[in-house]
Design a protein around this motif. Structure first.
Motif, PDB file in Angstrom:
ATOM      1  N   LYS A 411     -16.620  -1.958  -2.170  1.00 54.38           N
ATOM      2  CA  LYS A 411     -16.318  -1.738  -0.754  1.00 54.38           C
ATOM      3  C   LYS A 411     -15.155  -2.592  -0.263  1.00 54.38           C
ATOM      4  N   ASN A 412     -14.908  -3.698  -0.934  1.00 54.62           N
ATOM      5  CA  ASN A 412     -13.898  -4.637  -0.451  1.00 54.62           C
ATOM      6  C   ASN A 412     -12.684  -4.745  -1.370  1.00 54.62           C
ATOM      7  N   THR A 413     -12.560  -3.794  -2.275  1.00 53.71           N
ATOM      8  CA  THR A 413     -11.419  -3.777  -3.182  1.00 53.71           C
ATOM      9  C   THR A 413     -10.648  -2.480  -2.993  1.00 53.71           C
ATOM     10  N   VAL A 414      -9.357  -2.587  -2.862  1.00 52.27           N
ATOM     11  CA  VAL A 414      -8.493  -1.423  -2.682  1.00 52.27           C
ATOM     12  C   VAL A 414      -7.517  -1.354  -3.847  1.00 52.27           C
ATOM     13  N   GLU A 415      -7.438  -0.194  -4.469  1.00 51.62           N
ATOM     14  CA  GLU A 415      -6.446   0.008  -5.521  1.00 51.62           C
ATOM     15  C   GLU A 415      -5.163   0.525  -4.885  1.00 51.62           C
ATOM     16  N   THR A 416      -4.069  -0.110  -5.196  1.00 48.93           N
ATOM     17  CA  THR A 416      -2.801   0.273  -4.588  1.00 48.93           C
ATOM     18  C   THR A 416      -1.655  -0.026  -5.539  1.00 48.93           C
ATOM     19  N   ASP A 417      -0.511   0.565  -5.257  1.00 50.88           N
ATOM     20  CA  ASP A 417       0.665   0.303  -6.084  1.00 50.88           C
ATOM     21  C   ASP A 417       1.322  -1.020  -5.710  1.00 50.88           C
ATOM     22  N   THR A 418       1.321  -1.319  -4.404  1.00 49.47           N
ATOM     23  CA  THR A 418       2.047  -2.493  -3.918  1.00 49.47           C
ATOM     24  C   THR A 418       1.277  -3.168  -2.792  1.00 49.47           C
ATOM     25  N   VAL A 419       1.266  -4.499  -2.796  1.00 45.31           N
ATOM     26  CA  VAL A 419       0.727  -5.276  -1.682  1.00 45.31           C
ATOM     27  C   VAL A 419       1.896  -5.902  -0.940  1.00 45.31           C
ATOM     28  N   ILE A 420       1.955  -5.678   0.361  1.00 45.29           N
ATOM     29  CA  ILE A 420       3.024  -6.212   1.204  1.00 45.29           C
ATOM     30  C   ILE A 420       2.414  -7.261   2.128  1.00 45.29           C
ATOM     31  N   VAL A 421       2.911  -8.470   2.071  1.00 47.75           N
ATOM     32  CA  VAL A 421       2.393  -9.553   2.901  1.00 47.75           C
ATOM     33  C   VAL A 421       3.264  -9.669   4.147  1.00 47.75           C
TER      34      VAL A 421
END
Length: 586
Positions: A411-421
């Motif tokens: 529930k608290n993990t997201v699969e993504t290509d890029t993380v933008i801070v």
């Protein structure tokens, strides 16, 4: 020589709580308010000698051999789990010097009871236990730890899975390595072969409880003063985490002053005399005496920490209650390590491979939820906490909480290509560009929304220019302007407004912002339009509001096509056309 190892099995209330004295050598002397009960051997089994009947004072005391003079070892296990492999006892090993055998037993029983309250509070699958090693040496280095761990391993093997242990005061990972070896990799839950730090796990539960209290009371962390008492392995992490969550004033105090020197914190000499909103006890037990509670500075509102049994007695606790100091019991706030143990016991493979930040986040969330629930049920009143505490304790029957961890991860993990801070102009523009390439992204923003009021790119006053002394920057700005025009075309919104920009002053060479003559050189090289003013007189003549430039050795470059970006509007448009998810800290 064969001396004795004493094993306690806890059944009911412990004797009176002891006081603590500490020295630089980590030698602790415990003295009860009433004389401890003296026990005598009653019977034997194949390994242990039973020296006290549980009906006498609520504990079964077992004695086992240990091959080291001047050292005794006591283990207290809650009665519900004595020789119960389905709900075994769990608690760490502490190495201290006590005034007598009876005082050590008193402490073991008290601590085991506290562990039971923690395990019951979260239904970890365990019952309470504690290992207390009593030594009579002034120097801990003379204790033969490998021999001691070998004897402790024999006792654990004799219990055959009805108790699991780990680190506590003055025991180390190296001790646990010995114990793991001597138990054939059984009965030790200490984060071995894992990236999870049990001290950080405990600190996570403290932080979670603090956040839960703040949630219910609508407090803003940056507006409160915190005092962290005890800056050891757990307290130092708590202090740093408070700063990370936005606390502006974190006071730190420790028996050894050098431990309180934590960057960003304010070291203090006496925690009992320092004003604070939030008292965070992370040192040894029983520090808050009745005198301390009565004389603690006005203004303290909350008490949440890692210390087991922070109050010396019930009267001290009552004084804080009567003063309105809302206290979250350590069975909630200091339960991080036993929550981690629950996962380690039920899914060792997951425990040894999981990213530790996930474990800490899970513990923090559980503690935050439990604390906020308790405070709400108590109607935010300190005197109601004890009355409603049972209402937040789950029934013992049911799956242990450790089994919930995998679902929490999903529930608290997201699969993504890029993380933008950062969710400002740069972050949202990056998300827009990635989306055009078919890539997913997640924006992590510390504020409560995209481009919050505190962000540097909030509003409509972000200027743009190609007037740089650096050819690279100037070319990049030209490309950026073309991309902004693409966004305008796609959205039908006007985001760029030309209003011109004058760069002027005495040219003394390159600065962080470049130089007037350097900018002129690049504008010429790239064939960009501009107006040049060779003197302060020319600048004053063109711009009456800059009449003060007259007679000054100034020069200036004006880029008529420079302007400003409607930043907040652009960010929202960029997000609208992007395949992006958000994570806001606030």
């Amino acid at each position: 020589m064969i001396t004795n190892l004493i094993l306690l099995v806890l059944l009911s209330n412990a004797a009176a709580k002891p006081f603590i004295r500490t020295t630089r050598n980590n030698i602790f002397a415990f003295q009860s308010k009433q004389a401890p009960t003296v026990t005598a051997p009653l019977s034997k089994n194949d390994f242990f000698t039973i020296i006290e009947d549980p009906k006498k004072r609520g504990a079964t005391v077992l004695e086992a051999p240990v091959e080291q003079e001047g050292v005794k070892l006591y283990i207290a296990i809650d009665s519900a789990s004595f020789q119960n492999k389905d709900r075994p006892g769990n608690g760490g090993i502490r190495l201290l010097s006590y005034q007598s055998k009876e005082h050590a037993i008193d402490d073991a029983v008290r601590l085991a009871k506290g562990m039971t309250r923690k395990h019951d509070m979260f239904r970890t699958g365990f019952s309470g236990a504690k290992v207390v090693i009593d030594h009579d040496h002034e120097d801990l280095s003379v204790v033969k730890r490998d021999t001691l761990m070998r004897d402790a391993a024999k006792a654990l093997k004799a219990l055959d899975g009805s108790m699991y242990t780990g680190c506590d005061l003055n025991t180390s990972d190296e001790d646990m390595d010995f114990l793991t070896k001597f138990t054939d990799d059984k009965y030790v839950l200490a984060g071995r072969n894992s990236r999870v730090d049990t001290n950080a796990a405990t600190a996570s539960s403290v932080i979670g409880s603090i956040l839960g209290v703040l949630d219910v009371n609508n407090e803003i962390i940056s507006e409160l003063t915190f005092t962290v008492q005890g800056c050891g392995k757990v307290g130092s992490i708590v202090a740093r985490e408070l700063l990370r969550y936005g606390a502006k004033c974190v006071q730190t105090c420790d028996l050894f002053s050098e431990n309180a020197e934590i960057p960003g914190c304010v070291p203090i000499d006496d925690w009992t005399k320092s004003t604070c909103d939030f008292f965070v006890p992370c040192a040894n037990s029983l520090a808050i005496t009745e005198t301390v509670a009565n004389n603690f500075p006005e203004g303290v509102k909350y008490c949440v920490g890692a210390a087991n049994s922070p109050y010396a007695n019930e009267r001290a606790r009552s004084v804080f209650d009567e003063r309105g100091v809302l206290h979250v019991p350590e069975s909630i706030s200091s339960a991080g390590a036993i929550l981690a143990d629950s996962v380690e016991w039920y899914d060792i493979d997951l425990y040894q491979t999981v990213e530790r930040s996930l474990m800490y986040g899970w513990i923090r969330d559980i503690s935050r939820t439990k604390s906020s629930s308790l405070v709400r049920k108590a109607d935010k009143k300190a005197t109601n906490i004890g009355t409603v505490l049972r209402a937040v304790v789950p029934p013992r029957i049911g799956d242990p909480i450790g089994k919930e961890f995998p679902e929490w991860i999903k529930k608290n993990t997201v699969e993504t290509d890029t993380v933008i801070v950062g969710g400002g102009v740069a972050g949202t523009a990056a998300a827009f560009a990635l989306s055009e390439k078919g890539e997913n992204s997640v924006i992590v923003e510390r504020g409560s929304s995209i481009a919050p009021a505190t962000a540097s790119s909030n509003g409509d006053s972000r200027m743009y220019r190609r007037m740089y002394s650096s050819e690279f920057f100037s070319k990049m700005q030209s490309k950026a302007l073309n991309r902004w025009k693409d966004v305008e075309e796609k959205s039908g919104e006007t985001l760029l407004k030309e209003n011109g920009l004058l760069f002027y002053g005495e040219d003394t060479g390159e600065t962080v912002e470049g130089s007037v003559l350097g900018a002129k050189e690049i504008m010429d090289k790239l064939n960009l339009p501009y107006t040049f003013y060779a003197s302060g007189d020319e600048i004053a003549a063109r711009y009456p509001s800059l009449a003060g430039c007259k007679g000054k050795p100034y020069s200036g470059v004006c880029e008529d096509t420079a302007g400003h970006i409607r930043a907040s509007k652009g960010e929202k448009i960029g997000i609208h056309f992007s395949n992006v998810q958000f994570h806001f800290q606030e």
